[in-house]
Enzyme design. Sequence first.
Site: not given
Length: 770
Positions: A262, A293-295, A297
Amino acid sequence: MINTQMKRANSLFILLALVAINSSAQTKKTIPASQSKMDIFINSLLSKMTIDEKIGQLNLLTGGEATTGAAVSTDVESKIAKGNVGGIFSMTTPDKIRKTQEIAMKSRLKIPLIFGQDVIHGYKTTFPIPLALAASWDLSLIEKTARVAATEASADGLSWTFSPMVDIARDARWGRIAEGSGEDTYLGSQIAKVMVKGYQGDNLSKYNTIMACVKHFALYGAAEAGRDYNTTDMSLDRMYNDYLPPYKAALDAGAGSIMVSFNDINGVPATANKWLLTDVLRKQWGFKGFVVSDYTGVSELIDHGLGDLKTVSALSLKAGTDMDMVSEGFLSTLKQSLKEGKVTTAQIDNACRLILQAKYKLGLFEDPFRYCNEERAKKEILTPANIQFAREAATKTFVLLKNQNQTLPLKKSGTIALVGPLGNTKSNMPGTWSVNSDMNLVPSLLEGLKNVGGNNVKIVYSLGSNLTTDETLQINSTMFGREIPRDNRNEGELIKEAVQNASKADVVIAALGESSEMSGESSSRTDIGIPESQKRLLAALLKTGKPVVLVLFTGRPLAIKWESENVPAILNVWFGGIQTTNAIADVLFGDVNPSGKLPVTFPQNIGQVPIYYSHKNTGRPLPDGKWFTKFKSNYLDVSNEPLYPFGFGLSYTTFTYEGLKLSSNTLKPNQKITVTTTVTNTGKFAGEEIVQLYTRDLVGTSTRPVKELKGFQKIKLQPGESKMVTFNLTEEDLKFYTSDLKFVAEPGDFKVFVGPNVKDVKEADFKLVN
Ligand code: BGC
């Protein structure tokens, strides 16, 4: 006539030539020698896909119960049916996954979905949190936890885990220090490798292996001030030498995917950081898997200040993010960006190809339902063997920090006063990120002590103190059903009751520390002590004069100076998974001898943080053994020493180290020197010892750490037994990234240290020559 014939002959020739050119082009296009079966399959599939279908593959949507942010996807089924989805986040069980996969199988091109979840430290058989597992320093044990996790997760329909988390963390304020292997690059890299091996095995398409996703790329553990999601700003020296190696180790071990962090890195958030995701990851490291990507992101780049959803989605794709986790920025904007020339078809194709390749490697094209086997789900999850292994694993992670007058182990007779908010909770035992644990199956510590102590031990429990006096803090620290019921009596009454029970007992076990959700994601703390109300309880218990054992629950290094000075015995148990309380009892009663060693430095106080052993010397180092010296690098009010050094941990037995011999004092390229020491068990219990080897590069073209872990061995010794422990050192072990990022070992003087922790070492000198 001749002309006509010539013309005919000519046109025939041209025709034949064209056919030849065409057919050779076609041959080239369809079966060039270098193309694998996978490439041929995916090329053919890609050629049939519309741009919408290609963009569709780049999206991971929520489909299940657990989410890690506010965003939840909508209309998921219809999006799957249209081919707008590449994977589903956090859906489990073969029946649900089968139904969802069936929808994908009815879409135009029948491209299977990938199903991912945070299987972090075990699946239903939950093992100790990763920081605790690192404290075992037991690579085969850790690999086996990942193997069991993969077996159970794949039996429940999953094909992808968002693990291992390999972020180096040196700031105990950061709650996610609990999710990784601690502060050390070498230990972290070794663990990263075996985790990947455990999850993926040697064949990703096997029914019981799952794809690993290394995270969080990169430097997430260096968030400023330990505040989660915060900015990181770092020199290349520190990045390449300390923070990047564990990610690379996991990828070199074959991890199929990587998750972007992030955080902002030197001004560009990782999700949109082309230098990181393309130059480092693809060009320097040659990574061939896909990047997720992250959640949310991608959409969070809007708040980072990089533009609107369309802009940030294009930026992310161009930087090298292949899959958008939950933002739906790729889904909703990339087509328009393509029309506007902001992204290219090649960029979309490339991301899509990498995701299709992952599915191919998992065997999903061959059998989309490979991981949907109801029989396996019934038979292979939470087996007695797995549960037994969880117990064994937990015992290996506990770190005995203090054991004055051999307070431990306890006898299996007499009366024990068990006191404290962590003494009678089930839900707090497995630890953060254990979304699949069934809390009802987890014994509380009270139950664990009874299970192992047997009928001759009487155990009386009292709460003694709430987790904290601050009700809001307690609510925020016991989310996701990890409650610790509050007792609304006043503090004096709670303590009085506990002290009464303690006074009648032979020994007091104080189960104190953090709740499990006091560490983990978005659980940063500025005060890293045991909450004050619990400390007041502890002080009152000590006043009874009874022997007190502090069983310390924590997901991070805690500042426990007062406790370490005043409590006779401290067993740091982290959060140890579904069998942790039986395991704690195994150790407290001496059925198992503790052997864990700290994978992180414990500070004396919060002001020393970030504190880590492999720091640089500075130009004004404090002489050894001194506290304060004017104009040296130190503090006025506290020494530079940690409370407990990296690698520290006691045992019920004692070990001595004798001799430190080098086979030569000169190390030549392509040769090795062996370093030997003899370790003897001088106590009364059989025990395991983790022998550690560190080096120091005394002169370099850039500054080098005062010590660096380069090897360790876990040995088991019977009372009176001795073992010679041998390490090999080669030039390879001494390599580092120079200021111009060359990975070399520089000839010159070195020191080597061997001991039971980073501080209590014996040392010798050697020279690297070329
Ligand atoms: C976390 C990741 C996790 C993801 C999906 C995020 O909030 O940072 O570690 O894998 O959620 O649950």
